[in-house]
Design a protein around this motif. Structure first.
Motif, PDB file in Angstrom:
ATOM      1  N   TYR A 142     -72.834   1.908  57.225  1.00 43.74           N
ATOM      2  CA  TYR A 142     -72.149   2.726  58.215  1.00 43.74           C
ATOM      3  C   TYR A 142     -71.255   1.829  59.056  1.00 43.74           C
ATOM      4  O   TYR A 142     -71.477   0.621  59.169  1.00 43.74           O
ATOM      5  CB  TYR A 142     -73.161   3.410  59.163  1.00 43.74           C
ATOM      6  CG  TYR A 142     -74.033   4.472  58.529  1.00 43.74           C
ATOM      7  CD1 TYR A 142     -75.269   4.137  57.978  1.00 43.74           C
ATOM      8  CD2 TYR A 142     -73.629   5.800  58.480  1.00 43.74           C
ATOM      9  CE1 TYR A 142     -76.093   5.110  57.418  1.00 43.74           C
ATOM     10  CE2 TYR A 142     -74.444   6.782  57.914  1.00 43.74           C
ATOM     11  CZ  TYR A 142     -75.672   6.420  57.388  1.00 43.74           C
ATOM     12  OH  TYR A 142     -76.470   7.393  56.829  1.00 43.74           O
TER      13      TYR A 142
ATOM     14  N   TYR B 250     -78.035   9.851  68.555  1.00 40.96           N
ATOM     15  CA  TYR B 250     -77.271  10.367  67.422  1.00 40.96           C
ATOM     16  C   TYR B 250     -78.062  11.451  66.704  1.00 40.96           C
ATOM     17  O   TYR B 250     -79.229  11.257  66.372  1.00 40.96           O
ATOM     18  CB  TYR B 250     -76.979   9.259  66.402  1.00 40.96           C
ATOM     19  CG  TYR B 250     -76.034   8.196  66.863  1.00 40.96           C
ATOM     20  CD1 TYR B 250     -76.500   7.018  67.430  1.00 40.96           C
ATOM     21  CD2 TYR B 250     -74.654   8.346  66.704  1.00 40.96           C
ATOM     22  CE1 TYR B 250     -75.640   6.024  67.844  1.00 40.96           C
ATOM     23  CE2 TYR B 250     -73.777   7.353  67.114  1.00 40.96           C
ATOM     24  CZ  TYR B 250     -74.283   6.204  67.676  1.00 40.96           C
ATOM     25  OH  TYR B 250     -73.420   5.211  68.077  1.00 40.96           O
TER      26      TYR B 250
ATOM     27  N   GLN C 170     -69.771   1.592  62.985  1.00 47.77           N
ATOM     28  CA  GLN C 170     -69.999   2.105  64.333  1.00 47.77           C
ATOM     29  C   GLN C 170     -68.884   1.597  65.227  1.00 47.77           C
ATOM     30  O   GLN C 170     -68.691   0.398  65.401  1.00 47.77           O
ATOM     31  CB  GLN C 170     -71.351   1.612  64.859  1.00 47.77           C
ATOM     32  CG  GLN C 170     -71.770   2.188  66.199  1.00 47.77           C
ATOM     33  CD  GLN C 170     -73.138   1.671  66.632  1.00 47.77           C
ATOM     34  OE1 GLN C 170     -73.502   0.523  66.391  1.00 47.77           O
ATOM     35  NE2 GLN C 170     -73.928   2.529  67.258  1.00 47.77           N
TER      36      GLN C 170
ATOM     37  N   LEU D  31     -71.000   7.032  64.387  1.00 46.28           N
ATOM     38  CA  LEU D  31     -71.554   6.346  63.227  1.00 46.28           C
ATOM     39  C   LEU D  31     -70.920   6.963  61.984  1.00 46.28           C
ATOM     40  O   LEU D  31     -71.252   8.073  61.585  1.00 46.28           O
ATOM     41  CB  LEU D  31     -73.066   6.528  63.216  1.00 46.28           C
ATOM     42  CG  LEU D  31     -73.922   5.434  62.629  1.00 46.28           C
ATOM     43  CD1 LEU D  31     -73.666   4.118  63.325  1.00 46.28           C
ATOM     44  CD2 LEU D  31     -75.378   5.814  62.735  1.00 46.28           C
TER      45      LEU D  31
END
Lengths: 113, 109
Positions: A35, B86, A37, A43
């Protein structure tokens, strides 16, 4: 090892250079993710490896980005001809097959000058 | 296409106040939803998952398929809850995990 290990922790490079980021997943974890960021972007999914299946590359932002996973373990994310917009923290995570819990590395902070 | 939306970039509350971090998703099948948290100078880690219907650190989240939401709630925020949160979605099985943009929760004394 104790957890997911990423190297280097910091990388400063010049625009146009190639960089390689490394990820050592937890032993026995067959799933591996990359990922990105960055501030304001959250993300961002890049690529997903699951066992011997073909990787899901649908998140790679351009053909300058590529990744491989050798022997079902260590993975390398390569960014060719880096651009300033590539500056971000690159996170690697691993999990058991179909696992619900991802274990994240501490990331590589990439700065492209 | 799968998508996770967290409409708030920053949520600022005082200690003891209730907290609700919003998460909406887009997926036509049966989703798996998660909340991950990243405390300052720590790694991103799983907070809770919808199938467990658990409460972790006083946080709960209920999957509402009608509203396609998975909001994270806590009745009384603590300063140590300050972190980046998140929301994440998986389309079941061995599919990839997709994250939202994240919400920074700041709890003030």
């Amino acid at each position: 090892g104790a957890g997911v290990s990423q190297s280097p922790s910091n990388k400063v490079t010049e625009k146009g250079k190639d960089v390689e980021l490394r990820c050592d997943p937890i032993s026995g974890h067959t799933a591996l993710y990359w990922y990105r960021q960055s501030l304001g972007q959250g993300l961002e999914f890049l690529i997903y490896f699951q066992g011997n299946s073909a990787p899901d590359k649908s998140g790679l932002p351009s053909d300058r980005f590529s990744a491989e996973r050798t022997g079902g373990s260590v993975s390398t994310l390569t960014i060719q001809r880096t651009q300033q917009e590539d500056s971000a923290v690159y996170l690697c995570a691993s999990s058991l097959a179909g696992g619900e819990k991802l274990f994240f590395g501490s990331g590589t902070q990439l700065s492209v000058l | 296409a799968q998508r996770v939306t967290q409409p708030e970039k920053l949520l600022s509350v005082f200690k003891g106040a209730p907290v609700e971090l919003k998460c909406n998703y887009s997926y036509s099948g049966s989703p798996e939803l998660f909340w991950y948290v990243q405390y300052s100078r720590q790694r991103l880690q799983l907070l809770l998952r919808h199938i467990s219907r658990e409460s972790i650190k006083g946080f709960t989240a209920d999957l509402n398929k009608g509203e396609t939401s998975f909001h994270l709630k806590k009745p009384f925020a603590q300063e140590e809850d300050s972190a980046m949160y998140y929301c994440a979605l998986r389309a079941g099985g061995y599919n990839k995990l997709i994250f939202g943009a994240g919400t920074r929760l700041a709890v003030h004394p």
